[in-house]
Design an enzyme around this catalytic site. Sequence first.
Site, PDB file in Angstrom:
ATOM      1  N   LYS A  54       0.741  -1.334  -0.110  1.00  0.00           N
ATOM      2  CA  LYS A  54       0.052   0.001   0.040  1.00  0.00           C
ATOM      3  C   LYS A  54       1.028   1.139   0.185  1.00  0.00           C
ATOM      4  O   LYS A  54       0.804   2.355  -0.821  1.00  0.00           O
ATOM      5  CB  LYS A  54      -0.969   0.021   1.206  1.00  0.00           C
ATOM      6  CG  LYS A  54      -2.135  -0.913   1.198  1.00  0.00           C
ATOM      7  CD  LYS A  54      -2.818  -1.161   2.210  1.00  0.00           C
ATOM      8  CE  LYS A  54      -3.786  -2.397   2.338  1.00  0.00           C
ATOM      9  NZ  LYS A  54      -4.488  -2.833   3.569  1.00  0.00           N
ATOM     10  N   GLN A  98      -4.560  -1.762   9.857  1.00  0.00           N
ATOM     11  CA  GLN A  98      -4.640  -3.139   9.146  1.00  0.00           C
ATOM     12  C   GLN A  98      -5.232  -3.879   9.817  1.00  0.00           C
ATOM     13  O   GLN A  98      -4.740  -4.119  11.082  1.00  0.00           O
ATOM     14  CB  GLN A  98      -2.936  -3.256   8.788  1.00  0.00           C
ATOM     15  CG  GLN A  98      -2.893  -4.682   8.004  1.00  0.00           C
ATOM     16  CD  GLN A  98      -3.416  -4.581   6.475  1.00  0.00           C
ATOM     17  OE1 GLN A  98      -3.598  -3.722   5.734  1.00  0.00           O
ATOM     18  NE2 GLN A  98      -4.380  -5.732   6.065  1.00  0.00           N
ATOM     19  N   ASP A 121     -11.227   2.965   4.087  1.00  0.00           N
ATOM     20  CA  ASP A 121     -11.589   1.430   3.894  1.00  0.00           C
ATOM     21  C   ASP A 121     -13.121   1.365   3.768  1.00  0.00           C
ATOM     22  O   ASP A 121     -13.499   0.327   3.289  1.00  0.00           O
ATOM     23  CB  ASP A 121     -10.935   0.726   5.013  1.00  0.00           C
ATOM     24  CG  ASP A 121     -10.047  -0.303   5.089  1.00  0.00           C
ATOM     25  OD1 ASP A 121      -9.676  -0.517   3.810  1.00  0.00           O
ATOM     26  OD2 ASP A 121      -9.351  -0.773   5.887  1.00  0.00           O
TER      27      ASP A 121
END
Length: 290
Positions: A54, A98, A121
């Site tokens: 990422k 995460q 997200d």
Amino acid sequence: MPAELIDGVAVAKEIRAEVARDAAALLASRGITPGLTVVLVGEDPASAVYVASKEKACKEAGMNGETIRLAADTPQADLLALIDRLNADPAVHGILVQMPVPKHIDPQAVILRIAPEKDVDGFHPINVGRVWIGDDTGFAPCTPAGVMVLLERAGVRVAGANAVVLGRSTIVGKPMTSLLVNASATVTVCHSKTRDLASVTRGADILVAAIGRPEFVTADMVKPGAVVIDVGINRVDDPTAKRGYRLCGDVAFATVREVASKITPVPGGVGPMTIAMLLKNTVRAAEQRA
Ligand code: NDP
């Protein structure tokens, strides 16, 4: 004739190029460099790989990509305090913690703490709601958002289609359902309690498989000419492979390909879209904050 392949690697590359162009435009017009901060708690090796990719993808798109690594025993209160600081930092446009987080941390408390405007997200209930009501300012979770882009760029007509989503998770199945409904498909959602699953999947013009069961969807479950999107990423033992395993999806690719009209491979289908859509959401977050 075997199904046409939907090439996720190529489409993800297009999206990344568009994101890089949008990021450069934002810098030129308003002096803003979109920034994504990823927080990794603990040392799970798979998570470390995702996080590194990422950060790299952000930099390749001309964006700021930062990773904050915290020890596995970091107290939840410290993580929440860090999120508060990132929420207040004007240089940070997207925040991603995460998952999975270590067991002593409540993932829902983490998700709720991230400012919805920085929740790239798309897991915060405010974004879930915005996406569900069709409010374009909301952020959709990256994997189902990527599926919608694949369908669009493959020229698949979603409006009016019978779509079947296999799986009802919060990160894939449910948001996939809301995106398809808002694109005017007629959607059926299946899960482990669905009766006579094959008769439902056989009604699908568009079949999205997201259940985490290797090669579960077989040719007899697919209507001839259907578009099949395979979200699954499964490791199966394979002594002939160099690493001792191979990756496969939730769809029995070789046989389903003979029935479907278009299909995504695994790897190289939905997978590459996820990071591309994360970058896209981050640039949008920066544009919306500007
Ligand atoms: P979850 O395990 O959270 O959800 C699985 C869903 O499938 C559940 O709703 C479950 O039903 C349903 N299910 C399981 N077994 C069956 C069955 N035999 N028949 C019908 N339904 C069943 O998985 P995720 O949504 O997180 O992930 C799904 C797959 O997608 C995985 O392979 C994962 O690795 C992959 N994935 C890929 C991503 C990418 O970037 N390409 C991103 C995220 C996930 P129930 O609710 O009743 O238990």
